[in-house]
Write a protein that holds these residues in place. Structure first.
Motif, mmCIF file in Angstrom:
data_model
loop_
_atom_site.group_PDB
_atom_site.id
_atom_site.type_symbol
_atom_site.label_atom_id
_atom_site.label_comp_id
_atom_site.label_asym_id
_atom_site.label_seq_id
_atom_site.Cartn_x
_atom_site.Cartn_y
_atom_site.Cartn_z
ATOM 1 N N LEU A 95 22.222 -27.522 4.690
ATOM 2 C CA LEU A 95 21.224 -28.302 3.946
ATOM 3 C C LEU A 95 20.503 -27.425 2.930
ATOM 4 O O LEU A 95 20.268 -27.832 1.790
ATOM 5 N N ILE A 96 20.155 -26.197 3.369
ATOM 6 C CA ILE A 96 19.432 -25.312 2.462
ATOM 7 C C ILE A 96 20.327 -24.897 1.294
ATOM 8 O O ILE A 96 19.909 -24.929 0.138
ATOM 9 N N SER A 97 21.597 -24.590 1.583
ATOM 10 C CA SER A 97 22.448 -24.199 0.453
ATOM 11 C C SER A 97 22.740 -25.391 -0.452
ATOM 12 O O SER A 97 22.932 -25.228 -1.656
ATOM 13 N N TRP A 98 22.745 -26.579 0.138
ATOM 14 C CA TRP A 98 22.918 -27.795 -0.676
ATOM 15 C C TRP A 98 21.720 -27.974 -1.621
ATOM 16 O O TRP A 98 21.871 -28.148 -2.826
ATOM 17 N N ALA A 99 20.509 -27.872 -1.081
ATOM 18 C CA ALA A 99 19.313 -28.090 -1.892
ATOM 19 C C ALA A 99 19.100 -26.948 -2.890
ATOM 20 O O ALA A 99 18.721 -27.162 -4.032
ATOM 21 N N PHE A 100 19.371 -25.730 -2.435
ATOM 22 C CA PHE A 100 19.132 -24.559 -3.266
ATOM 23 C C PHE A 100 19.967 -24.620 -4.542
ATOM 24 O O PHE A 100 19.470 -24.394 -5.640
ATOM 25 N N PHE A 101 21.241 -24.953 -4.387
ATOM 26 C CA PHE A 101 22.110 -24.982 -5.563
ATOM 27 C C PHE A 101 21.856 -26.200 -6.436
ATOM 28 O O PHE A 101 21.916 -26.113 -7.653
#
Lengths: 507, 110
Positions: free
Chosen positions: B38-44
């Motif tokens: 989820l964090i890598s999804w939102a971060f990018f």
């Protein structure tokens, strides 16, 4: 948009492709008259992925994104990113768990999880509203393309398109034709990419993979300032971009007809892996749509007609066809794009109308109005409801003020504000109660329609809560409301909590 | 992975399902993976737009990033229009690998 009379080659192509997909459907007919769910031999994960993609692709993907890109440049990527990134959310947060619930529609899930007929009814109403809004966008696309093919005005084209669409639905229903989704995906993607390659070749750009090679065209556009500014925030603020993108993502994860895809796959592991293919197949279309808009701008630049904003807006939703015309493609080749758009819109409309009619017949009529109704009677009601919904959509689509992609985005905002929080908390927090779910759905409805109806009236509201993007604020608000109400109401029964812990979240 | 799943017939079983306080064992590990993704999804996705906003020189968002050309594209067009879809496919791929792995371990144990 009055034009030059009927275009024979595209009209014939349309008839041929419709007949062909009917024949393919008849060949793959199943013995049990499954009304719409796909069954039949196993097709592998890539095949399921193609089915996901073909189910997903609508007039908004086929016509809408290119139209937005043509008008607004970078803003269109909010749609591209939103409509693909939503699948990531769906997969990692909800897909497997919803499937383990074993419920096929949003209202059924709500009833099973929250044990409340009121919540079920509310979910059914929301499903029907989503159907209406989503279909309005499809009908606009159908009407525009029919008016291009047959040279009629918008309204007669809308009626003709509706008649053909319903006729096709009834015919394939009576003959018992199943929808071969893999075949349909193949047709759609070829209809989109082959003309694009020819356009790129005619205009002198890299044509083998135009999706990778249109950068040069884009940079040329950027150098001619009257064309299209390449700066990110020329057509919308960063807030608008992020709000829209977020709304489309949570909307994707909450859309009823997207969720139902996961039930037609025999095993859970295949269902999960097929999503990877699904995003790839959807990506093929979304990598290509901006190329159409870019090349349309380039081709248009070489024709003398100056464009004012009003004229550009009127053209935008047909820009994939106009790109072909301006690049000098033969009529039949542009017809291929038109046929692809019609097929995409028809299949989306069919799936949605059946979902909406099912929600009325099973969740509202059978539960509330006439609990004694037998299977036959409910089927008749469902068929009647399909027609009524179709006619309602025609009325809504008579004069839609917005672009196809924008109308579709409102449906996503509604799904993201209501069904997404209900699914998310229902799966990931055992303490969520029926009162919480009901309060959440009502808040979501209020936010969505408040933004839609009051936005133009109340100053400032349209900036914070754009109608197409209300879920950036709406979805977290609804989640908070659901948590608050759930904490002050008695917890759900031990039975459902046990089911959630031991079955739904089992390894 | 020292945690064992709670034994089935207990007088006071733990039915708790909470994304922020998951039960030890399978669920906790799965939620950990979910957070990372989820964090890598939102971060990018959203982080890149913030980066554009932070580095912009004009209100339209012109900056060093938008003037950089990568594979023939202005960098922000390449990132949002082409790379992010690839990134999403990769995230889904990784998630499936993780879950397959977890399922194998915990099914054996049962």
């Amino acid at each position: 948009m009055p034009s030059e009379g009927i275009k024979l080659a595209p009209a014939l192509l349309l008839a041929c492709i419709l007949a062909l997909s009917l024949l393919v459907g008849l060949a793959g007919r199943t013995s049990k008259g499954a009304y719409y769910l796909v069954s039949g031999p196993s097709v592998g994960r890539a095949g399921i992925g193609a089915a996901i993609a073909s189910n997903w692709m609508s007039a908004a993907s086929f016509l809408g994104i290119a139209g937005i890109f043509y008008l607004q440049g970078y803003m269109a990527f909010a749609y591209v990113v939103g409509w693909t990134g939503g699948y990531v959310l769906l997969l990692i947060l909800m897909a497997a768990q919803i499937r383990r619930f074993g419920k096929y529609t949003a209202p059924e899930f709500v009833e099973a999880r929250y044990d409340s007929p009121v919540a079920r009814c509310l979910a059914a109403t929301i499903t029907i509203l989503i159907t209406l809004i989503y279909c309005t966008a499809q009908y606009k696309g159908i009407a525009l393309v029919f008016s291009w093919i047959f040279g009629l005005d918008y309204t007669p084209s809308l009626l003709l398109g509706t008649a053909v669409g319903i006729g096709y639905l009834v015919l394939s229903g009576t003959l018992g034709a199943s929808r071969n989704q893999q075949f349909q995906y193949g047709i759609l993607i070829l209809c989109f990419i082959i003309p694009l390659m020819v356009i790129a070749k005619n205009l002198g750009y890299f044509w083998i993979l135009p999706q990778l090679g249109y950068g040069r065209a884009l940079c040329e556009l950027g150098q001619a300032p009257h064309h299209l500014s390449l700066a990110p925030w020329t057509s919308g603020t960063p807030y608008e971009w992020i709000a829209l993108c977020f709304t489309l993502m949570v909307g994707t994860a909450g859309l009823p007809h997207v969720l139902s895809r996961f039930y037609t796959v025999p095993n859970l592991r295949d269902a999960r892996w097929s999503v990877v293919w699904g995003i790839f197949f959807i990506g093929l279309l979304y990598w290509s749509a901006p190329v159409y808009a870019t090349l349309a701008r380039i081709a248009q630049g070489s024709t003398p007609s100056p464009t004012d904003p009003e004229a550009a807006r009127a053209l935008a939703d047909l820009i994939v066809l106009k790109a072909g015309e301006w690049a000098g493609l033969p009529s039949w080749l542009i017809g291929i794009i038109a046929v692809g758009a019609i097929i995409a819109a028809f299949s989306t409309v069919t799936g949605l109308l059946i979902t909406g009619a099912g929600a009325f017949s099973y969740d509202i009529y059978h539960r509330l109005i006439n609990p004694a109704a037998d299977e036959k009677k409910r089927m008749r009601v469902a068929k009647g409801a399909t027609l009524v919904l179709a006619l309602l959509v025609v009325v809504l689509a008579l004069n839609p003020p917005w672009l196809i992609a924008q109308i579709t985005a409102v449906a996503f905002a509604l799904a993201g504000n209501t069904l997404f929080p209900v699914f998310l908390l229902g799966i990931w927090w055992d303490r969520t109660t029926k009162q919480g779910a009901i309060a959440g759905m009502l808040t979501g409805l209020a936010v969505t329609f408040g933004a839609l109806l009051l936005g133009p009236l109340v100053p400032g509201l349209g900036i914070i809560l754009p109608a197409t993007s209300s879920a950036l604020i709406g979805a977290p608000l609804v989640i908070l409301v659901m948590i608050g109400v759930s904490l002050v109401t008695p917890p759900p029964s031990e039975e459902i909590r046990r089911f959630l812990a031991e079955e739904v979240h089992a390894p | 992975m020292t945690d064992t799943p709670p034994p089935r017939p207990t007088p006071n079983p733990d039915y708790r399902v909470n994304f922020f306080r998951p039960r030890p064992g399978y669920l906790r590990q799965k939620v950990r993976y979910t957070w990372v993704l989820l964090i890598s999804w939102a971060f990018f996705t959203l982080g890149f737009q913030f980066l554009l906003l932070l580095t912009q020189d004009t209100p339209e968002g012109d900056s060093l990033i938008t003037e950089t050309i990568l594979f023939g594209f202005p960098l922000h067009y390449w990132f949002s229009g082409q790379f992010l879809i690839v990134w999403f496919i990769l995230l889904c791929f990784l998630f499936n690998l993780f879950v397959d792995h977890l399922t194998r371990i915990h099914r054996q144990r049962r």
